[in-house]
Motif scaffolding. Structure first.
Motif, short mmCIF file in Angstrom:
data_model
loop_
_atom_site.label_atom_id
_atom_site.label_comp_id
_atom_site.label_asym_id
_atom_site.label_seq_id
_atom_site.Cartn_x
_atom_site.Cartn_y
_atom_site.Cartn_z
N GLN A 88 40.78 32.53 29.14
CA GLN A 88 40.74 32.13 27.73
C GLN A 88 41.64 33.03 26.87
O GLN A 88 42.28 32.56 25.93
CB GLN A 88 39.30 32.16 27.21
CG GLN A 88 38.44 31.05 27.76
CD GLN A 88 39.07 29.69 27.53
OE1 GLN A 88 39.29 29.27 26.40
NE2 GLN A 88 39.37 28.98 28.61
N GLN A 90 44.36 34.27 27.90
CA GLN A 90 45.70 33.75 28.19
C GLN A 90 45.93 32.41 27.50
O GLN A 90 47.02 32.16 26.96
CB GLN A 90 45.88 33.61 29.70
CG GLN A 90 45.85 34.95 30.44
CD GLN A 90 45.72 34.81 31.94
OE1 GLN A 90 45.16 33.82 32.43
NE2 GLN A 90 46.20 35.79 32.69
N SER A 91 44.91 31.55 27.49
CA SER A 91 45.06 30.22 26.88
C SER A 91 45.36 30.31 25.39
O SER A 91 46.13 29.50 24.85
CB SER A 91 43.79 29.40 27.09
OG SER A 91 43.61 29.08 28.45
N ARG A 120 33.52 30.80 30.71
CA ARG A 120 34.71 30.30 30.00
C ARG A 120 34.33 29.84 28.60
O ARG A 120 35.01 30.16 27.61
CB ARG A 120 35.35 29.15 30.78
CG ARG A 120 36.58 28.58 30.07
CD ARG A 120 37.28 27.51 30.90
NE ARG A 120 36.40 26.39 31.17
CZ ARG A 120 36.09 25.97 32.40
NH1 ARG A 120 36.58 26.59 33.45
NH2 ARG A 120 35.30 24.93 32.57
N LYS A 124 35.57 31.37 25.06
CA LYS A 124 36.31 30.47 24.16
C LYS A 124 35.65 30.43 22.78
O LYS A 124 36.33 30.52 21.75
CB LYS A 124 36.35 29.07 24.76
CG LYS A 124 37.10 28.03 23.93
CD LYS A 124 37.19 26.72 24.72
CE LYS A 124 38.01 25.67 23.98
NZ LYS A 124 37.28 25.11 22.83
#
Length: 205
Positions: A88, A90-91, A120, A124
């Motif tokens: 997350q 990285q996202s 996750r 997030k």
């Protein structure tokens, strides 16, 4: 020559989340962090706040180049907790960020796939509940020069749109100025052309 990248995305401050699934609770905490020491301090804070929890899983990514990172499962099945948290970070294309997720078991096993989803989602949600900001990396310089060079130094600073502080204007003069990383090479070249001037890099932040 390509311009050096000198901006990055991070979090403005601490943010939190709570993700519930099948009775289990996952508390997510996200922090801005600029060193492994800061990461350790934040982790200890959360462990004290949740001293009865068995799992304090986390991930972090540090540095402008995003090349310092770690994911820790803290007793959960391999790659079921730390890796999805790091994913997350990285996202959202973040760096200088630390996220820890604390799990309290609710009596129903989630399985590896369920754990991955839970960690996750908690990570997030913690990111989304915070404020993402873009920071610019700045070099702070001390400029030491003699009084006769005053007008030349001031002209260069004004021409570059730079402000200054902590100035001392006597026979021996000095001041501090902040220059963004991508403009520092040009700035140093300009200043080094001034006679009897000493340029000292104080910090990069």
């Amino acid at each position: 020559m390509s311009q050096a990248k000198d901006t990055y995305r991070t979090l403005k401050g601490r943010s939190e989340s709570l993700y519930k699934v099948k009775g289990s609770k996952h508390f997510g905490y996200a922090f801005p962090a600029y060193s492994k020491e800061e990461v350790s301090e934040h982790l200890e804070t959360i462990k004290k706040e949740h001293h009865s929890a068995r799992h304090h899983c986390y991930a972090y990514r540090l540095g402008l180049d995003k090349d310092v990172y770690r994911a820790n499962d803290d007793g959960e099945p391999s790659n079921s907790a730390g890796k999805p948290i790091l994913g997350q970070i990285q996202s959202f294309d973040l760096t200088n960020v630390f996220i820890v997720v604390v799990r309290y078991f609710g009596g129903v096993k989630l399985g590896v796939g369920g754990l991955i989803d839970a960690y996750r989602n908690a990570a997030k949600m913690a990111i989304e509940s915070g404020d993402i900001v873009e920071r610019t990396v700045m070099n702070t310089y001390r400029i030491n020069f003699e009084y006769p060079q005053m007008s030349e130094v001031m002209g260069l600073l004004k021409g570059s749109g730079l402000e200054f502080r902590d100035q001392v204007f006597e026979m021996e003069c000095s001041l501090l100025t902040d220059v963004r990383l991508s403009a520092s090479e040009t700035f140093e070249a300009q200043m080094n052309k001034v006679d009897n001037l000493e340029l000292e890099l104080i910090q990069t932040a």
